[in-house]
Every structure is written in C-alpha cells, then in structure tokens.
Design a protein around this motif. Structure first.
Motif, mmCIF file in Angstrom:
data_model
loop_
_atom_site.group_PDB
_atom_site.id
_atom_site.type_symbol
_atom_site.label_atom_id
_atom_site.label_comp_id
_atom_site.label_asym_id
_atom_site.label_seq_id
_atom_site.Cartn_x
_atom_site.Cartn_y
_atom_site.Cartn_z
ATOM 1 N N GLU A 222 0.878 -1.346 0.063
ATOM 2 C CA GLU A 222 0.169 0.114 -0.120
ATOM 3 C C GLU A 222 0.925 1.155 -0.155
ATOM 4 O O GLU A 222 0.709 2.330 -0.675
ATOM 5 C CB GLU A 222 -1.099 0.051 1.090
ATOM 6 N N ASP A 286 -6.959 -2.746 -4.079
ATOM 7 C CA ASP A 286 -6.252 -3.736 -3.344
ATOM 8 C C ASP A 286 -6.844 -5.350 -3.242
ATOM 9 O O ASP A 286 -7.876 -5.419 -3.451
ATOM 10 C CB ASP A 286 -6.314 -3.143 -1.707
ATOM 11 N N ARG A 405 4.843 -5.321 8.939
ATOM 12 C CA ARG A 405 3.743 -5.089 9.656
ATOM 13 C C ARG A 405 4.313 -5.813 10.867
ATOM 14 O O ARG A 405 3.648 -5.371 11.990
ATOM 15 C CB ARG A 405 2.589 -5.384 9.089
HETATM 16 MG MG MG Z 1 -2.265 -3.974 1.887
#
Ligand code: MG
Ligand code: ATP
Length: 505
Positions: A222, A286, A405
């Motif tokens: 992203e 996405d 993440r």
């Molecule tokens: Mg993503």
C-alpha cells in the motif's frame, strides 16, 4: 587546540573527490568527529518539518531510520530557529534526541552538544550535530571556526541536492521523498533490493501505466501504491482506495461504477462509483486477486475503453483513471488455474512491481526498527526509546513471516511492555520484550488443531470448531480476511458469510 586551516582544507578536498553522495557524507561526518574529538556526529537533512539523518558516526545504526519531527524535538527546533552555532549548556533541560543512542554508553546521557544549522540561500536545508560525553569538550572551539565547518558542510549538502534535482529524470526518488515525507508515508530502507524498488517506483510513477504490485502480506504494497501516485502527474488528484476482498458481490458493481436512483430496490439515490471518484487520479484496487470473474470482465472493459456505465443507466461516461492493483497471491498461478482472467492480468501487469519480503533485506531492519521506535516513542509519550544491541540482533535473526507489519507490531508491543517495567528517562527494549521464538510462522499454526470440548450436538460442535479455526488463522494472518480465506482454501465471499453466521463479524 583550535582547528587548523590544514585540517579544514583536507575536509574540503575530500568533499571534491569523486565519491558517491553517501560516501561523501559518511566521510564528512567521520572527519568532523575526529576533528572535534567528540563521541557522535550526524548530518541531517531538513525537509517537510523534519530532520532525516543522512550520515552518522558514533551513533547506533537505527538512528539512520529515525525521523525527527521538529515539533517533537525542542533541541533540534532550537537549532533550526537559530541561524548560527547553538551550544547547549550541560544542564540544558531540552532532551537530546541521541540520549541512549551512543553505543557502549547505553545508559549515559549526552553531555555537551552543539548544533550547526546549514543554509542554502537563507533556506534551512539541514544541520550538523556534535555530541560529547565530556561536558567541556567543545569549549576549545570558537564560533567562527564552527561557522566555517557549517559553510563547508552546507555547500557539500547543497551540491548534492542540486545534482539530485538535475538527475530528477533518472532519479525521481528524491522528488518523491519530499511529497512522501510531507504525507508521512516514507518508504524506509536502503538495502540493495529496496534501492532497486525505489528506482522502479520512480520510473513507473512518471509513466501512466497500470501497475501490479505484488508481495507477501505486510511488505508495504500500500505504501508503494501511495508512492507511485504521489510521484505521478496525478498527484494533485485523488488516490481512491478499494479493497476487492471486502466487496460483497451484490454491491460490487455499484461500488465500482455507481448507480442511478431506482436502479434496484434500495437505490434511493444516485451514487458515484469509485471509478468516477478517481477520475483524473488513481484507483488503488487492493487484493485484486479476490475479484470475481464477472467483475474482472467488467473491469477489463473499463480499462480497455475508459468508459463506464452506472448501474441502471444506459448512457456511457468517460473516465480517465490510472489503476494500481495489489495482490499477495501468485496471480500468474490464478490465471493458470482459471480463477483470474489472463487478459486482465496482462492489462494490469504491464509494469509489475514486486515488493521483497523483509527476510531479503535484513540490513534494513535497524533502520525500520529506529523508524518505529521513534514513531511509538511519540505515541506512548516516552522521553526516549532505544533498542539494545542484543535485541536488534534477535530482530535480525527472525524470519518475519508477517514482514514489516509484524516488525512494527513487535516494536509497539515491546515498547508497551518495557514502559510497564522501567520508569522514566530512557526506555530500553531488551530481547525479553520480544517474544520471537514462540511466534511460529502462520503456516505452522494452521496445522495445529484447537482443542474442543465434546459436549452438545454435532452442528453446534462443528460451528464451535469452525469458529476456533477461523479465529486462529485470522490472528496468525494479522486479522487479514483475504489471507485467512486463502489459507483455509475458501472463497473470500464464502468466508465472509460463514464468519457472519458464526458471529465472528
Ligand atoms: Mg495492503
Ligand atoms: N519500507 C517501509 N517503511 C516504513 N514503513 C513501512 C514500510 N513497509 C511497510 N511499512 C508499514 O508496515 C505496515 C504494512 O504495510 P502495508 O499495509 O503497505 O503492507 P501490504 O503489503 O499492503 O500488506 P497486506 O498484503 O497485508 O495488505 C504499514 O503500517 C506500513 O506503513
């Protein structure tokens, strides 16, 4: 011992030799550190109200990933406002951004500190900082000498920036850095694979091609999409986000293309679809791999002809939309197995961008760790948050199946834990704050069956079992429903319905 003309001249000459920009800066800070005989030196770039370290000497590696926002660092703010040499008294109450970040002096606070703002035509472009654990270290140098250093460094920095501007065509990375820094979506990383990725982003951003961004979960797809949009000629227009996995089949079409009043029961008003919202801008699709075959066909049409039809409307509307799509699936594989249209795949993947997993860029871990330490230091209201050397080593040795993440969450969690047991001053992240060994990869967790209590009818027990399995895989997938569906080999729509029925949503 005052500075000699010879030593300054030597630095000036070094700056003229044909080294790369990065090497120049590294050489500059280490020469200056020797010259002033201090413990730490840093060259910082100032832009978008924050200082970004370009080169450091005598500081832990993670400092290169820290971004010092002006409003969070009164000491740097004082340097930015000064217009000349700033000497901080030993008893200055302003916290030093490098406290606890000088290796070998973990718990020690920085004592003497001077800052030199760097200017080009009256504009602040950066700063040099010098720190010493000896409170009297800088007394021997007068302001004129220090001023001379700042003039030298400012010229070197400004030259580098000018060269970058000239190279803008081939190196749009720099242009992007500005807009992205302002937006808080900087892509941290200077490993070879990340340098290449940034180069690719620069090239593709300038084109108007559709882009397929692929990579494992949590790698920063992203972020890459935002960077491409912000680096493109469409940057002033909207970047519209749509998650294809969270799109129930029955509303998908009106979500994408809009509908007119009365088009179907419940369509009580006109509705503008994402394509129209993104007109002249960018549409980020996405989890494109989750789009149903019928929607794939509709999407292909609009990509081919640029005209769309609102649901319930006979007329066509022209839109000018650039599509960025992301997936953490092997889309090529989905094409082979007939789940994804080959023609759409080829339309989207004119320029494929692959974001590498974190385990292929271990050298970025210190930078990313520093970046997140500073982020969560602010969020948790801590004076200082440092990562001890052995903790960093542990982070570097872990495979990170959830990528950036997972690293971000690990640092956040560790900071919360450390805060609870340490009081005031420097909060230190230790290996025990990271529970890395017990965090098995999601694949391994999948095979572990949750224990169930056999009591009740089969339907209830089956529900209970399904609930447990979904919950477990969902947690292991960082609450990502699409990834969960994939791991359970379920169609994403079916998983949504099932989760709803089981009361998980
Ligand atoms: Mg993503
Ligand atoms: N290079 C990076 N520098 C700084 N932050 C990053 C970087 N890469 C990822 N992040 C951060 O990590 C988190 C996850 O990134 P992002 O949402 O872009 O991943 P993703 O590839 O889209 O994952 P998923 O496939 O699960 O949707 C975000 O908070 C993002 O800001």
């Amino acid at each position: 011992m005052p500075l000699s003309i010879q030593s300054l001249a030597a630095i000036a000459i070094d700056l003229q030799t044909g080294l790369t920009r990065r090497d120049h800066f590294t050489l500059l800070v280490s020469s200056l550190r020797q010259l002033l005989n201090c413990d730490a030196t840093a060259l910082l770039r100032f832009e978008a109200q924050q200082f970004r370290p370009l080169a450091i000497d005598g500081l832990t590696q993670d400092v290169l990933g820290r971004r010092f926002a002006l409003d969070q660092h009164p000491r740097l703010e004082a340097i930015a406002r000064a217009g000349h040499v700033v000497r901080f008294p030993e008893d200055s109450h302003l916290p030093d951004p490098y406290d606890g970040l000088i290796p070998g002096h973990d718990k020690l606070k920085v004592h003497a500190c001077i800052g030199l703002p760097l200017f080009a035509d009256q504009n602040l472009i950066g700063a040099l900082t010098f720190d010493s654990l000896n409170p009297r270290q800088f007394d021997q140098f007068n302001d004129e000498e220090l001023q001379l250093i700042s003039v030298l460094a400012a010229a070197a920095l400004n030259n580098a920036l000018l060269v970058e501007t000239l190279e803008k065509q081939s190196l749009p990375d720099f242009v992007q850095q500005i807009s992205i820094a302002r937006d808080g979506g900087e892509i941290i990383g200077s490993s070879p694979v990340m340098q290449q990725l940034k180069q690719e982003i620069g090239i593709v951003a300038g084109s108007d091609l559709n882009v397929l961004i692929s990579g494992e979960t949590g790698v920063g797809k992203e972020l890459v999409a935002r960077a491409i949009h912000l680096g493109s000629a469409r940057a002033a227009h909207p970047l519209v986000y749509l998650n294809c996995a969270a799109l129930p089949e029955n509303v998908a079409e009106s979500e994408l293309f809009g509908h007119v009043k009365g088009a179907f029961t419940g369509a009580i008003q006109h509705r503008v679809g994402k394509f129209e919202l993104a007109d002249n801008g960018t549409l980020f699709l996405d989890e494109i791999g989750e789009l149903s075959l019928s929607l794939q066909a509709k999407l292909l049409r609009i990509i081919q002809y640029g005209d769309l039809q609102r649901v319930g409307d006979d007329s066509m509307k022209r839109v000018n939309v650039r599509i960025l799509a992301a997936t953490n699936r092997e889309l090529k594989q989905a094409v082979v197995s007939g789940q994804f249209r080959a023609d759409l795949y080829h339309r989207l993947s004119v320029f494929p961008v692959v974001v590498p997993p974190l385990r292929e860029r271990v050298s970025d871990i210190p930078l990313l760790a520093g970046f997140f330490c500073e982020r969560y230091r602010i969020k948790l209201g801590l004076t200082q948050l440092v990562l001890r050397g052995d903790a960093l080593t542990a982070l570097e040795g872990y495979p990170w199946p959830g990528n950036i993440r997972e690293l971000e969450h690990a640092i956040y969690r560790a900071a919360v834990l450390a805060r609870a047991t340490q009081n005031g001053g420097v909060t230190e992240l230790l290996p025990l704050h990271f529970n890395l060994n017990s965090q098995t990869a999601p694949e391994q967790q999948d095979n572990e069956m949750p224990p169930i209590l056999v009591q009740g009818d089969l339907a209830t027990l089956t529900d209970q079992f399904q609930r447990e399995v979904i919950r477990k895989v969902l947690t292991a997938s960082d609450m990502n429903w699409a990834a969960t569906a994939r791991k359970l080999n379920l169609n994403s729509g079916n998983l949504h319905r099932l989760a709803k029925r089981l009361g998980l949503k």
